[in-house]
Write an enzyme that holds these catalytic residues in place. Structure first.
Site, short mmCIF file in Angstrom:
data_model
loop_
_atom_site.label_atom_id
_atom_site.label_comp_id
_atom_site.label_asym_id
_atom_site.label_seq_id
_atom_site.Cartn_x
_atom_site.Cartn_y
_atom_site.Cartn_z
N ILE A 192 2.51 14.15 8.35
CA ILE A 192 3.19 14.24 7.05
C ILE A 192 2.12 14.66 6.02
CG2 ILE A 192 4.59 13.00 5.34
CD1 ILE A 192 5.86 13.01 8.19
N LYS A 225 -4.10 2.29 15.27
CA LYS A 225 -2.66 2.55 15.33
C LYS A 225 -2.09 2.06 16.67
CE LYS A 225 -2.21 3.96 11.22
NZ LYS A 225 -1.36 3.26 10.27
N ASN A 242 2.35 -0.60 5.03
CA ASN A 242 2.13 0.85 5.06
C ASN A 242 0.69 1.28 4.81
OD1 ASN A 242 3.31 3.69 4.70
ND2 ASN A 242 2.31 3.38 2.71
N GLU A 283 -1.44 -4.36 -8.81
CA GLU A 283 -2.76 -3.91 -8.36
C GLU A 283 -3.31 -5.00 -7.44
OE1 GLU A 283 -5.20 -3.05 -11.76
OE2 GLU A 283 -6.97 -2.98 -10.45
N SER A 325 1.61 5.08 13.99
CA SER A 325 1.60 6.54 14.09
C SER A 325 1.73 6.91 15.55
CB SER A 325 0.27 7.07 13.55
OG SER A 325 0.10 8.41 13.95
N SER A 327 1.28 3.66 -3.12
CA SER A 327 1.32 4.38 -4.41
C SER A 327 1.31 5.89 -4.25
CB SER A 327 0.12 3.95 -5.26
OG SER A 327 -1.06 4.13 -4.51
N TYR A 347 -9.22 5.72 13.97
CA TYR A 347 -7.83 5.70 13.51
C TYR A 347 -6.88 5.40 14.67
CZ TYR A 347 -3.62 7.31 11.02
OH TYR A 347 -2.38 7.40 10.43
N GLY A 367 0.84 -1.19 0.00
CA GLY A 367 0.00 0.00 0.00
C GLY A 367 0.88 1.23 0.00
N1 NAP Z 1 0.41 11.22 6.71
C1 NAP Z 1 0.59 11.20 8.01
O1 NAP Z 1 0.63 12.26 8.68
C2 NAP Z 1 0.78 9.91 8.73
C3 NAP Z 1 1.22 9.97 10.06
C4 NAP Z 1 1.41 8.79 10.76
C5 NAP Z 1 1.17 7.56 10.13
N2 NAP Z 1 0.74 7.53 8.83
C6 NAP Z 1 0.51 6.23 8.22
O2 NAP Z 1 1.33 6.11 7.08
C7 NAP Z 1 0.73 5.21 6.15
C8 NAP Z 1 0.69 5.87 4.78
O3 NAP Z 1 -0.16 6.99 4.88
P1 NAP Z 1 -0.08 8.25 3.90
O4 NAP Z 1 -0.25 9.42 4.75
O5 NAP Z 1 1.06 8.13 3.00
O6 NAP Z 1 -1.48 8.06 3.15
P2 NAP Z 1 -1.87 7.87 1.61
O7 NAP Z 1 -1.13 8.80 0.75
O8 NAP Z 1 -3.35 7.88 1.61
O9 NAP Z 1 -1.33 6.39 1.28
C9 NAP Z 1 -2.02 5.24 1.64
C10 NAP Z 1 -1.60 4.17 0.66
O10 NAP Z 1 -2.22 2.94 1.08
C11 NAP Z 1 -2.85 2.36 -0.05
N3 NAP Z 1 -3.97 1.55 0.42
C12 NAP Z 1 -5.02 1.95 1.18
N4 NAP Z 1 -5.85 0.93 1.38
C13 NAP Z 1 -5.30 -0.15 0.76
C14 NAP Z 1 -5.69 -1.49 0.60
N5 NAP Z 1 -6.81 -1.96 1.14
N6 NAP Z 1 -4.90 -2.32 -0.12
C15 NAP Z 1 -3.76 -1.86 -0.67
N7 NAP Z 1 -3.34 -0.60 -0.56
C16 NAP Z 1 -4.11 0.24 0.14
C17 NAP Z 1 -3.29 3.55 -0.90
O11 NAP Z 1 -3.49 3.18 -2.27
P3 NAP Z 1 -4.94 2.77 -2.85
O12 NAP Z 1 -5.94 3.65 -2.22
O13 NAP Z 1 -4.80 2.94 -4.32
O14 NAP Z 1 -5.11 1.33 -2.48
C18 NAP Z 1 -2.07 4.44 -0.76
O15 NAP Z 1 -1.07 4.04 -1.66
C19 NAP Z 1 -0.66 4.89 6.72
O16 NAP Z 1 -0.61 3.67 7.41
C20 NAP Z 1 -0.90 6.03 7.69
O17 NAP Z 1 -1.79 5.67 8.72
C21 NAP Z 1 0.54 8.69 8.11
#
Ligand code: NAP
Length: 255
Positions: A187, A158, A90, A61, A141, A13, A154, A11
């Site tokens: 982020i 986590k 991820n 995919e 997180s 992209s 959420y 996960g």
């Molecule tokens: N951004 C932040 O501030 C932050 C902070 C702490 C932790 N995190 C964690 O970091 C990770 C990445 O988050 P991000 O912020 O980079 O979010 P993001 O840009 O929304 O990325 C999430 C990724 O997960 C994929 N995904 C979601 N559901 C999926 C599924 N069922 N099967 C396969 N792929 C799936 C999405 O692609 P598709 O939708 O195309 O499947 C996308 O590539 C998450 O676990 C999030 O909780 C983020």
């Protein structure tokens, strides 16, 4: 010549996964990414080809919630591309608490954040166990440290992932598998673009990717946590007694 090392970002992209993929490809790794949206996968593939980097990207995919599809994908990768060295789990989603308790939101977030992570571990585990090596890195997180207003779906998932990583670290280390935990602060990604509240110490995905690369490759630490300022605040909040914790969070969030 040595085989290129392989990381599977489950996960990835967009956002943190995408930036981490680019960081690893720059460093000569073979990167496997799966996600559901094939357009985002194609955009990332085209982007990395244009950069003409040392490493290679393969995209699939595949939905992490589909255990059998995932297992088939991993067997296929192991057979046709090579042995996976790191599995960075991820995929994540969120849903803010609305004015009513809504079981559907919880089901959706639990399926993506917890059950999908377990499916991913299940898919790579037999290969890692056979080789007595491999590295499973779970993306959680810092918000998983404690319950927060409007974030229960959420933050509880986590918290579960932090607990899962801590427990597996005991059990899998014994059979040669490294476990690590990635705890980012805020982020800027498509996930957080939906947030309507202020996000302290917001950082770029590239910043996160560099921290993750260094944490996974150059350090042997269990927890990869960043940025430092938010880490100090969140670790302090984690150990406060409930009365003080509830008071401070209510005062600062107004919720
Ligand atoms: N951004 C932040 O501030 C932050 C902070 C702490 C932790 N995190 C964690 O970091 C990770 C990445 O988050 P991000 O912020 O980079 O979010 P993001 O840009 O929304 O990325 C999430 C990724 O997960 C994929 N995904 C979601 N559901 C999926 C599924 N069922 N099967 C396969 N792929 C799936 C999405 O692609 P598709 O939708 O195309 O499947 C996308 O590539 C998450 O676990 C999030 O909780 C983020």
């Amino acid at each position: 010549m040595d085989k290129k090392k392989i990381i599977w970002i489950a996960g990835g992209s967009t956002g943190i996964g995408r930036a981490t993929a680019i960081e690893f490809i720059k460093n000569g790794w073979t990167v496997i990414i799966n996600a559901r949206n094939k357009d985002n996968l194609r955009i990332l593939k085209d982007h990395t080809l244009k950069l003409n980097l040392e490493g290679v990207l393969y995209t699939f995919e595949c939905d992490n919630r589909e255990k059998n599809d995932l297992a088939r994908m991993i067997s296929n990768i192991e057979e046709s591309i090579g042995a996976i060295d790191i599995a960075m789990l991820n995929a994540g989603t969120t849903h803010p608490y609305s004015d009513d308790f809504n079981l559907e939101y919880y089901n959706h977030v639990v399926k993506t954040n917890i059950l999908s992570t377990l499916n991913c571990i299940d898919a790579v585990y037999p290969f890692f166990k056979n080789r007595k090596s491999g590295h499973i890195s779970i993306v959680s997180s810092m918000v998983g440290f404690r319950g927060l207003p409007r974030g229960s779906a959420y933050t509880m998932t986590k918290a579960a992932l932090i607990n899962l990583a801590e427990s597996l670290n005991f059990d899998l280390k014994k059979i040669g598998i490294r476990v690590s935990l990635i705890n980012p602060g805020f982020i800027k990604t498509p996930l957080t673009d939906k947030n309507t509240f202020p996000m302290p110490f917001l950082k770029s995905p590239e910043y996160a990717a560099e921290k993750i690369y260094n944490g996974l490759i150059k350090s042997k630490k269990f927890e990869i946590i960043f940025p430092y300022s938010w880490f100090i605040i969140m670790k302090t909040l984690r150990i406060l007694p409930y009365r003080i914790y509830f008071y401070i969070v209510k005062k600062f969030t107004g919720l």
